[in-house]
Design a protein around this motif. Structure first.
Motif, short mmCIF file in Angstrom:
data_model
loop_
_atom_site.label_atom_id
_atom_site.label_comp_id
_atom_site.label_asym_id
_atom_site.label_seq_id
_atom_site.Cartn_x
_atom_site.Cartn_y
_atom_site.Cartn_z
N GLU A 40 0.82 -1.21 0.00
CA GLU A 40 0.00 0.00 0.00
C GLU A 40 0.85 1.26 0.00
OE1 GLU A 40 -3.59 2.13 2.61
OE2 GLU A 40 -2.89 0.11 3.13
N ALA A 41 1.82 1.32 0.90
CA ALA A 41 2.68 2.49 0.97
C ALA A 41 3.52 2.62 -0.30
CB ALA A 41 3.59 2.40 2.19
N LEU A 42 3.96 1.50 -0.84
CA LEU A 42 4.82 1.52 -2.03
C LEU A 42 4.07 2.07 -3.24
CD1 LEU A 42 7.55 0.78 -3.26
CD2 LEU A 42 6.63 -1.50 -3.75
N LEU A 103 23.28 7.60 -5.27
CA LEU A 103 22.27 6.69 -4.74
C LEU A 103 21.51 7.37 -3.62
CD1 LEU A 103 24.59 3.54 -4.42
CD2 LEU A 103 22.95 4.00 -6.27
N LEU A 104 20.19 7.32 -3.69
CA LEU A 104 19.33 7.82 -2.62
C LEU A 104 18.57 6.63 -2.06
CD1 LEU A 104 20.04 10.41 -4.22
CD2 LEU A 104 17.70 11.20 -3.80
N PHE A 105 18.79 6.31 -0.80
CA PHE A 105 18.14 5.16 -0.16
C PHE A 105 16.91 5.66 0.60
CE2 PHE A 105 22.62 3.99 -0.60
CZ PHE A 105 22.50 2.77 -1.27
N LEU A 106 15.75 5.20 0.14
CA LEU A 106 14.49 5.72 0.65
C LEU A 106 13.62 4.58 1.17
CD1 LEU A 106 12.56 8.21 0.88
CD2 LEU A 106 11.76 7.62 -1.43
N HIS A 107 13.05 4.76 2.35
CA HIS A 107 12.14 3.75 2.90
C HIS A 107 10.79 3.84 2.21
CE1 HIS A 107 14.43 3.29 6.99
NE2 HIS A 107 15.15 2.97 5.94
N ALA A 108 10.11 2.70 2.13
CA ALA A 108 8.83 2.65 1.42
C ALA A 108 7.74 3.45 2.11
CB ALA A 108 8.39 1.19 1.26
N ASP A 109 7.85 3.64 3.42
CA ASP A 109 6.82 4.38 4.15
C ASP A 109 7.19 5.85 4.33
OD1 ASP A 109 8.86 4.08 5.98
OD2 ASP A 109 7.61 3.31 7.60
N SER A 110 8.06 6.35 3.44
CA SER A 110 8.49 7.74 3.51
C SER A 110 8.00 8.50 2.27
CB SER A 110 10.01 7.83 3.61
OG SER A 110 10.48 7.24 4.81
N GLN A 111 8.14 9.80 2.33
CA GLN A 111 7.67 10.65 1.23
C GLN A 111 8.60 11.85 1.12
OE1 GLN A 111 3.73 12.17 1.85
NE2 GLN A 111 3.77 13.50 0.06
N LEU A 112 9.01 12.18 -0.10
CA LEU A 112 9.85 13.35 -0.32
C LEU A 112 9.00 14.61 -0.27
CD1 LEU A 112 12.12 12.23 -3.32
CD2 LEU A 112 12.43 11.82 -0.88
N ARG A 133 16.65 16.30 6.58
CA ARG A 133 15.89 16.42 7.82
C ARG A 133 14.71 15.45 7.75
NH1 ARG A 133 16.79 21.77 6.25
NH2 ARG A 133 14.70 21.82 5.35
N VAL A 134 14.14 15.15 8.89
CA VAL A 134 13.02 14.22 8.94
C VAL A 134 11.81 14.88 9.57
CG1 VAL A 134 13.63 13.21 11.18
CG2 VAL A 134 12.34 11.86 9.52
N ARG A 135 10.64 14.52 9.09
CA ARG A 135 9.37 14.92 9.70
C ARG A 135 8.52 13.67 9.89
NH1 ARG A 135 5.84 19.19 6.55
NH2 ARG A 135 7.70 20.45 7.03
N LEU A 136 7.92 13.53 11.03
CA LEU A 136 7.06 12.38 11.29
C LEU A 136 5.64 12.69 10.85
CD1 LEU A 136 8.43 11.38 14.81
CD2 LEU A 136 9.00 10.37 12.60
N SER A 137 4.92 11.69 10.38
CA SER A 137 3.61 11.90 9.77
C SER A 137 2.50 12.20 10.79
CB SER A 137 3.22 10.68 8.95
OG SER A 137 3.11 9.52 9.77
N GLY A 138 2.66 11.77 12.03
CA GLY A 138 1.61 11.96 13.03
C GLY A 138 1.39 13.41 13.43
N PRO A 204 19.36 20.32 1.86
CA PRO A 204 18.49 21.27 2.59
C PRO A 204 17.03 20.95 2.31
CG PRO A 204 19.32 22.30 0.60
CD PRO A 204 19.96 20.93 0.67
N ALA A 205 16.61 19.78 2.75
CA ALA A 205 15.27 19.29 2.42
C ALA A 205 14.78 18.38 3.53
CB ALA A 205 15.30 18.55 1.09
N THR A 206 13.48 18.06 3.46
CA THR A 206 12.85 17.25 4.49
C THR A 206 12.16 16.04 3.87
OG1 THR A 206 12.47 19.22 5.84
CG2 THR A 206 11.16 17.26 6.36
N VAL A 207 12.27 14.92 4.56
CA VAL A 207 11.57 13.69 4.20
C VAL A 207 10.55 13.39 5.28
CG1 VAL A 207 11.81 11.21 3.81
CG2 VAL A 207 13.57 12.77 2.96
N LYS A 208 9.32 13.15 4.87
CA LYS A 208 8.29 12.76 5.83
C LYS A 208 8.27 11.23 5.92
CE LYS A 208 4.11 14.59 5.79
NZ LYS A 208 2.70 14.85 5.38
#
Length: 249
Positions: A40-42, A103-112, A133-138, A204-208
């Motif tokens: 689903e996330a993928l 190479l950019l290693f990205l988790h399936a439950d993340s979003q650029l 940087r990271v942002r949590l979805s909750g 200089p960017a964030t991944v949720k």
């Protein structure tokens, strides 16, 4: 090296072949996504990446999913690879098959939360490695505190987590042996090794990323558990024992 299978995207079927050796860089960058039961996330991630990163090669490396992850990946990725489970193994396999210079290693439950204009600008600086940087979805206020603490810690220590989109120059990554084949803490080990080579040139960017593990296990409990795992790792407890503790096995 585990016996793995490379699946080339095709209209009606997939053609299997041994994992390919390192190839010349034909693209500016590749996005490697390790997956295990993330259909689903993928699906959502691949759809958004096609719009945000049209120049990217997208590789999905499945670690033995029991859901429709592979089917979803075949519809949206440029390459789909099968591997024995283990995030480090999966990412290393994807790195060897990738055609991008970075190479950019990205988790399936993340979003650029950015597009490739920023990535291409970062690549022009010819950095060795970096992270976001990271942002949590909750929505809970505690997540704002947690993500801020994660960003401050990673900036000060140069040690990020896989949730922060680890990015690296491909040729040097392969020369240095990729990720250590660890069941847990492969991201921490990677950063500690690479900060000795070069200071991270952070994007200089964030991944949720998904906050589901905090929500499922409890926020306070999960924070304490994560701190405990990192402290135990620093004190010399093996990643194998930490993995058994984390997953209750």
């Amino acid at each position: 090296m585990p016996q793995s299978v490379a699946l080339k995207k095709a209209k009606d079927s997939a053609c299997a072949a041994p994992a390919p050796p390192a190839q010349p860089c034909a693209l500016p960058y590749s996005i490697v996504i390790p997956v295990l039961n993330e259909a689903e996330a993928l699906s959502q991630l691949l759809a958004s990446l096609r719009q945000q990163c049209p120049s990217a090669e997208i590789l999905v490396v499945d670690g033995g999913s029991a859901d429709d992850s592979v089917r979803v990946a075949l519809r949206g990725a440029d390459q789909v690879l099968l591997s024995k489970p283990g995030r480090a193994r999966q990412m290393n396999l994807g790195a060897r098959a990738a055609k991008g210079g970075y190479l950019l290693f990205l988790h399936a439950d993340s979003q650029l939360l950015f597009d490739e204009t920023l990535v291409l600008k970062w690549i022009k600086q010819q950095p060795l490695w970096g992270f976001c940087r990271v942002r949590l979805s909750g929505d809970h206020l505690a997540f704002r505190v947690i993500e801020r603490a994660m960003n401050i810690r990673s900036t000060c220590t140069q040690v990020a987590t896989g949730d922060q989109l680890l990015a690296v120059e491909r040729e040097r990554f392969l020369t240095e042996g990729g990720f250590a084949d660890l069941p847990l803490m492969e991201d921490v080990e990677f950063c500690k090794r690479w900060r000795k080579i070069s200071i991270a040139n952070c994007l200089p960017a964030t991944v949720k990323t998904s906050s589901r593990r905090w929500e499922e296990r409890g926020i306070a409990r999960t924070v304490l558990q994560m701190w405990g795992l990192r402290l135990a790792y620093v004190c010399g407890v093996s990643p194998q024992r930490l993995w058994q503790f984390y997953y209750g096995r």
